[in-house]
Design a protein around this motif. Sequence first.
Motif, short mmCIF file in Angstrom:
data_model
loop_
_atom_site.label_atom_id
_atom_site.label_comp_id
_atom_site.label_asym_id
_atom_site.label_seq_id
_atom_site.Cartn_x
_atom_site.Cartn_y
_atom_site.Cartn_z
N MET A 1 7.97 13.45 5.66
CA MET A 1 8.60 12.13 5.68
C MET A 1 8.68 11.60 4.24
SD MET A 1 7.45 8.67 7.75
CE MET A 1 7.68 9.46 9.32
N MET A 2 9.84 11.05 3.89
CA MET A 2 10.01 10.52 2.54
C MET A 2 9.15 9.29 2.34
SD MET A 2 12.05 12.46 0.93
CE MET A 2 12.63 11.44 -0.42
N PRO A 3 8.69 9.03 1.10
CA PRO A 3 7.82 7.87 0.84
C PRO A 3 8.44 6.56 1.25
CG PRO A 3 7.79 9.41 -1.01
CD PRO A 3 8.83 9.89 -0.07
N TRP A 4 9.77 6.41 1.05
CA TRP A 4 10.36 5.11 1.39
C TRP A 4 10.35 4.87 2.88
CZ3 TRP A 4 14.76 4.84 4.40
CH2 TRP A 4 15.54 6.00 4.50
N LYS A 5 10.39 5.96 3.69
CA LYS A 5 10.32 5.78 5.13
C LYS A 5 8.92 5.36 5.56
CE LYS A 5 14.13 8.90 6.31
NZ LYS A 5 14.55 10.12 7.01
N ARG A 6 7.90 5.90 4.88
CA ARG A 6 6.54 5.44 5.17
C ARG A 6 6.39 3.97 4.83
NH1 ARG A 6 5.12 10.37 2.59
NH2 ARG A 6 4.39 9.23 0.74
N ALA A 7 7.08 3.54 3.78
CA ALA A 7 6.98 2.14 3.37
C ALA A 7 7.52 1.21 4.44
CB ALA A 7 7.72 1.91 2.05
N LEU A 8 8.58 1.65 5.11
CA LEU A 8 9.16 0.79 6.14
C LEU A 8 8.15 0.51 7.24
CD1 LEU A 8 12.78 2.21 6.55
CD2 LEU A 8 11.99 0.30 5.17
N ARG A 212 18.53 -14.24 -20.91
CA ARG A 212 17.43 -13.27 -20.77
C ARG A 212 17.67 -12.43 -19.52
NH1 ARG A 212 13.20 -14.85 -19.17
NH2 ARG A 212 13.45 -17.08 -18.84
N TYR A 213 17.45 -11.13 -19.63
CA TYR A 213 17.72 -10.21 -18.53
C TYR A 213 16.45 -9.47 -18.13
CZ TYR A 213 22.69 -10.77 -19.73
OH TYR A 213 23.94 -11.28 -20.00
N THR A 214 16.26 -9.34 -16.83
CA THR A 214 15.21 -8.49 -16.28
C THR A 214 15.81 -7.64 -15.17
OG1 THR A 214 13.49 -10.14 -16.74
CG2 THR A 214 12.97 -8.43 -15.12
N VAL A 215 15.49 -6.36 -15.19
CA VAL A 215 15.88 -5.45 -14.10
C VAL A 215 14.61 -4.87 -13.50
CG1 VAL A 215 17.08 -3.32 -13.48
CG2 VAL A 215 18.10 -4.87 -15.16
N ILE A 216 14.48 -4.97 -12.18
CA ILE A 216 13.31 -4.46 -11.47
C ILE A 216 13.79 -3.36 -10.54
CG2 ILE A 216 11.36 -5.02 -9.98
CD1 ILE A 216 11.78 -7.98 -10.89
N ALA A 217 13.37 -2.12 -10.81
CA ALA A 217 13.85 -0.97 -10.05
C ALA A 217 12.70 -0.21 -9.41
CB ALA A 217 14.62 -0.03 -10.98
N THR A 218 13.04 0.60 -8.42
CA THR A 218 12.07 1.50 -7.80
C THR A 218 12.61 2.92 -7.88
OG1 THR A 218 11.02 2.18 -5.72
CG2 THR A 218 13.07 0.94 -5.52
N LYS A 219 11.72 3.86 -8.13
CA LYS A 219 12.16 5.25 -8.22
C LYS A 219 12.49 5.83 -6.85
CE LYS A 219 7.54 7.44 -8.24
NZ LYS A 219 6.62 8.28 -9.06
N TYR A 220 12.16 5.10 -5.79
CA TYR A 220 12.49 5.55 -4.45
C TYR A 220 13.81 4.97 -3.94
CZ TYR A 220 7.61 6.99 -4.54
OH TYR A 220 6.41 7.57 -4.88
N THR A 255 13.49 -2.69 0.81
CA THR A 255 12.20 -3.38 0.86
C THR A 255 11.81 -4.00 -0.47
OG1 THR A 255 11.11 -1.24 0.54
CG2 THR A 255 11.28 -2.08 2.79
N ILE A 256 12.27 -3.44 -1.59
CA ILE A 256 11.91 -4.05 -2.88
C ILE A 256 12.50 -5.45 -3.00
CG2 ILE A 256 13.85 -3.11 -4.20
CD1 ILE A 256 11.93 -2.76 -6.56
N GLY A 257 13.62 -5.69 -2.33
CA GLY A 257 14.22 -7.02 -2.37
C GLY A 257 13.74 -7.95 -1.27
N LEU A 258 13.41 -7.39 -0.10
CA LEU A 258 13.10 -8.22 1.06
C LEU A 258 11.64 -8.60 1.20
CD1 LEU A 258 16.01 -7.45 1.83
CD2 LEU A 258 15.24 -7.23 4.20
N THR A 259 10.72 -7.74 0.73
CA THR A 259 9.32 -7.97 1.08
C THR A 259 8.31 -7.66 -0.01
OG1 THR A 259 9.05 -5.73 1.97
CG2 THR A 259 9.78 -7.44 3.52
N ASP A 260 8.71 -7.10 -1.13
CA ASP A 260 7.76 -6.53 -2.08
C ASP A 260 7.21 -7.59 -3.03
OD1 ASP A 260 6.36 -5.11 -3.99
OD2 ASP A 260 7.84 -3.51 -4.14
#
Length: 286
Positions: A1-8, A212-220, A255-260
């Motif tokens: 199972m992919m890590p992002w699916k475990r996160a859900l 001012r700029y900020t970018v927040i990313a996930t490798k998943y 999930t990085i936008g909705l709950t993290d």
Amino acid sequence: MMPWKRALGALPALALAVTAAAVPAATTAQAAAPSSGWNDYSCKPSAAHPRPVVLVPGTLGNSTDNWLVLAPYLVNRGYCVFSLDYGQLPGETLFDGLAPIDQSAGQLSAFVDKVLAATGTAKADIVGHSQGGMMPNYYIKFLGGAAKVNSMTGIAPDNHGTTLSGLTKLLPYFPGAADILQKGAPGLTDQVAGSPFINKLNSLPDTVPGVRYTVIATKYDEVVTPYKTQFLSGSDVNNVLIQDKCAADLSEHVTIGLTDKIAYHEVANALDPAHATPTTCASAVG
């Protein structure tokens, strides 16, 4: 199972947000926004937080469901918080971000003007997720937004486009969205890498002086790929890979936008850099 699916499975708030997507947006907004303290046009920014925060949802999200966690998180920290709907196709009231993105940027421009007039402020801070983290850059670059925006924070933004197959991976999160997309969704195709819209957006430098700029990313991230294309180049940019702050964070694009809350701690730092504190795995309980 992919890590992002475990996160859900580990994030019950996502189920709340997706369930809310089945409720007409107007009904949800009436019930959720006032009780959660955002979209309150009587709110006046404080000396500690002198600018309103405008939240811009992503493709297929809306002004309430996308921000059920982040909006109260910021309100509880003393911010005046506002969110908008944009880019809805004719006859569609639930899903945002499907109309041409340059038109959506015009809607954002009008909304920011409304918020600034209500709060008596000269500039706003913008925080957006996915398309909502990219589209404001068009407003800043081409529609005069640079004079009205203090900071732009993108959570998993497709700043340089992505693939259409990546964008279609959003569909399982939003029941009924596939049927709507079959009727035509220029806001989706505008986001494809190499589209006329993306080419115009990136015909100018990534950043505009004074913002001012900020970018927040996930490798998943499975939607905006490769994830490093989210990052911006230029002056006054902070590019953040959330796993550099907490290696155990398994959030993917939604999930990085909705709950993290680890990502949200970085949002709070971006809004108030003078009082920024280190972001760690412990930020998830903040």
